[in-house]
Scaffold this motif. Structure first.
Motif, PDB file in Angstrom:
ATOM      1  N   VAL A  34       0.860  -1.178   0.000  1.00 65.87           N
ATOM      2  CA  VAL A  34       0.000   0.000   0.000  1.00 65.87           C
ATOM      3  C   VAL A  34       0.899   1.231   0.000  1.00 65.87           C
ATOM      4  O   VAL A  34       1.744   1.390   0.888  1.00 65.87           O
ATOM      5  N   LYS A  35       0.711   2.086  -1.010  1.00 64.92           N
ATOM      6  CA  LYS A  35       1.615   3.211  -1.229  1.00 64.92           C
ATOM      7  C   LYS A  35       1.150   4.434  -0.440  1.00 64.92           C
ATOM      8  O   LYS A  35       0.091   4.999  -0.722  1.00 64.92           O
TER       9      LYS A  35
ATOM     10  N   ASP B 162      -3.138   3.001  -5.799  1.00 58.91           N
ATOM     11  CA  ASP B 162      -2.394   3.245  -4.575  1.00 58.91           C
ATOM     12  C   ASP B 162      -1.940   1.965  -3.891  1.00 58.91           C
ATOM     13  O   ASP B 162      -1.542   1.988  -2.726  1.00 58.91           O
ATOM     14  N   SER B 163      -2.021   0.840  -4.580  1.00 63.76           N
ATOM     15  CA  SER B 163      -1.461  -0.396  -4.070  1.00 63.76           C
ATOM     16  C   SER B 163      -0.948  -1.226  -5.238  1.00 63.76           C
ATOM     17  O   SER B 163      -1.373  -1.048  -6.384  1.00 63.76           O
ATOM     18  N   GLU B 164      -0.019  -2.096  -4.931  1.00 65.58           N
ATOM     19  CA  GLU B 164       0.575  -2.979  -5.931  1.00 65.58           C
ATOM     20  C   GLU B 164       0.742  -4.345  -5.286  1.00 65.58           C
ATOM     21  O   GLU B 164       0.949  -4.450  -4.079  1.00 65.58           O
ATOM     22  N   ILE B 165       0.671  -5.388  -6.093  1.00 64.18           N
ATOM     23  CA  ILE B 165       0.648  -6.743  -5.537  1.00 64.18           C
ATOM     24  C   ILE B 165       1.832  -7.570  -6.022  1.00 64.18           C
ATOM     25  O   ILE B 165       2.439  -7.280  -7.051  1.00 64.18           O
ATOM     26  N   TRP B 166       2.142  -8.596  -5.222  1.00 63.15           N
ATOM     27  CA  TRP B 166       3.051  -9.632  -5.696  1.00 63.15           C
ATOM     28  C   TRP B 166       2.343 -10.969  -5.591  1.00 63.15           C
ATOM     29  O   TRP B 166       1.484 -11.177  -4.741  1.00 63.15           O
TER      30      TRP B 166
ATOM     31  N   PRO C 185       6.257   4.320   1.538  1.00 62.69           N
ATOM     32  CA  PRO C 185       6.069   5.484   0.662  1.00 62.69           C
ATOM     33  C   PRO C 185       6.109   5.128  -0.815  1.00 62.69           C
ATOM     34  O   PRO C 185       6.757   4.157  -1.227  1.00 62.69           O
ATOM     35  N   ARG C 186       5.384   5.922  -1.587  1.00 63.21           N
ATOM     36  CA  ARG C 186       5.437   5.829  -3.045  1.00 63.21           C
ATOM     37  C   ARG C 186       6.844   6.196  -3.511  1.00 63.21           C
ATOM     38  O   ARG C 186       7.453   7.145  -2.995  1.00 63.21           O
TER      39      ARG C 186
ATOM     40  N   LYS D 204      10.561  -0.600  -6.110  1.00 57.64           N
ATOM     41  CA  LYS D 204       9.831  -1.265  -5.045  1.00 57.64           C
ATOM     42  C   LYS D 204      10.457  -0.937  -3.690  1.00 57.64           C
ATOM     43  O   LYS D 204      11.676  -0.783  -3.581  1.00 57.64           O
ATOM     44  N   PRO D 205       9.640  -0.861  -2.632  1.00 57.17           N
ATOM     45  CA  PRO D 205      10.178  -0.492  -1.319  1.00 57.17           C
ATOM     46  C   PRO D 205      10.997  -1.617  -0.708  1.00 57.17           C
ATOM     47  O   PRO D 205      10.681  -2.800  -0.871  1.00 57.17           O
TER      48      PRO D 205
END
Length: 228
Positions: free
Chosen positions: A105-106, A119-123, A145-146, A152-153
């Protein structure tokens, strides 16, 4: 310890490695978007920033990673919500078995997206055989944070690295990108890493980030290159 980002294509990198030499695979594919909104448009689109590939081609690359791993291994794939159905339509082409996933979640700002703001990205986590997380079970949710495009964070990458490879194990990254985020994570956590970046400019940027250039310095250097 081996930490390499090679200036080469994914297929050439995979072809250069010995069967059974890889502990696990973490991939951030260069997804191809048929809808301009879901993948950005103009100078913000994925296709403008780097060379994208079809879902079938991405599946063929990930399928070829299978023999490089031992009898039990993980494959983690970064994906976006608009691409999920497209990917699941072709993921039968890979021998890996899907088991679960996670989400980043960004925090900060309001993202570009398709119907919903992105505002989110998945694996997505796949397995070969019956692996167990190298450093114990990890949480599948991260607030962070974005960052820059495709970066990727470290909080999320930590969890993937702790899952797919023990200390000293080799992680394969077929689509390294310019941020060297996974390479930096492996260096910090004591894993070996080998990745492929086919674009010469992005490869150069990745090496600078790996050598210690910050995200802010990278953005400034890129702006100077674009605008003088």
């Amino acid at each position: 310890r081996v930490i390499q980002i090679r200036h080469t294509g994914a297929e050439d990198l995979i072809g250069s490695l010995e069967p059974g030499s890889v502990s696990g695979v973490i991939a951030d594919p260069p997804w191809e978007y048929g809808n301009s909104t879901s993948g950005g448009s103009g100078t913000s689109s994925a296709a403008h920033l780097y060379q994208t590939g079809s879902d079938a081609w991405i599946a063929s690359v990930l399928a070829s990673c299978w023999s490089l791993c031992g009898p039990s291994a993980y494959l983690a794939i970064w994906c976006t919500w608009p691409k999920l159905a497209d990917w699941f339509a072709v993921h039968h082409l890979i021998p890996w078995r899907y088991v679960t996933g996670g989400a980043w979640v960004k925090d900060g700002g309001f993202g570009m997206g398709y119907h919903h703001a992105g505002d989110s990205e998945i694996w997505l986590l796949y397995v070969k055989g019956s692996p167990r997380p190298a450093d114990g079970r990890q949480s599948n949710g991260v607030h962070a944070p974005r960052l820059g495009h495709s970066e990727k964070p470290q909080q999320a990458l930590d969890r993937l690295v702790h899952t797919v490879a023990p200390k000293g194990g080799l992680i394969l990254d077929p689509f390294a990108g310019e941020s060297a985020s996974l390479a930096r994570c492996c260096l910090r956590l004591g894993r070996q890493y080998v990745g492929a970046e086919i674009d010469a400019e992005r490869h150069e940027r990745a090496l600078r980030r790996l050598s210690g250039e910050s995200a802010a310095q990278a953005r400034m250097r890129n702006q100077i290159a674009l605008f003088g």
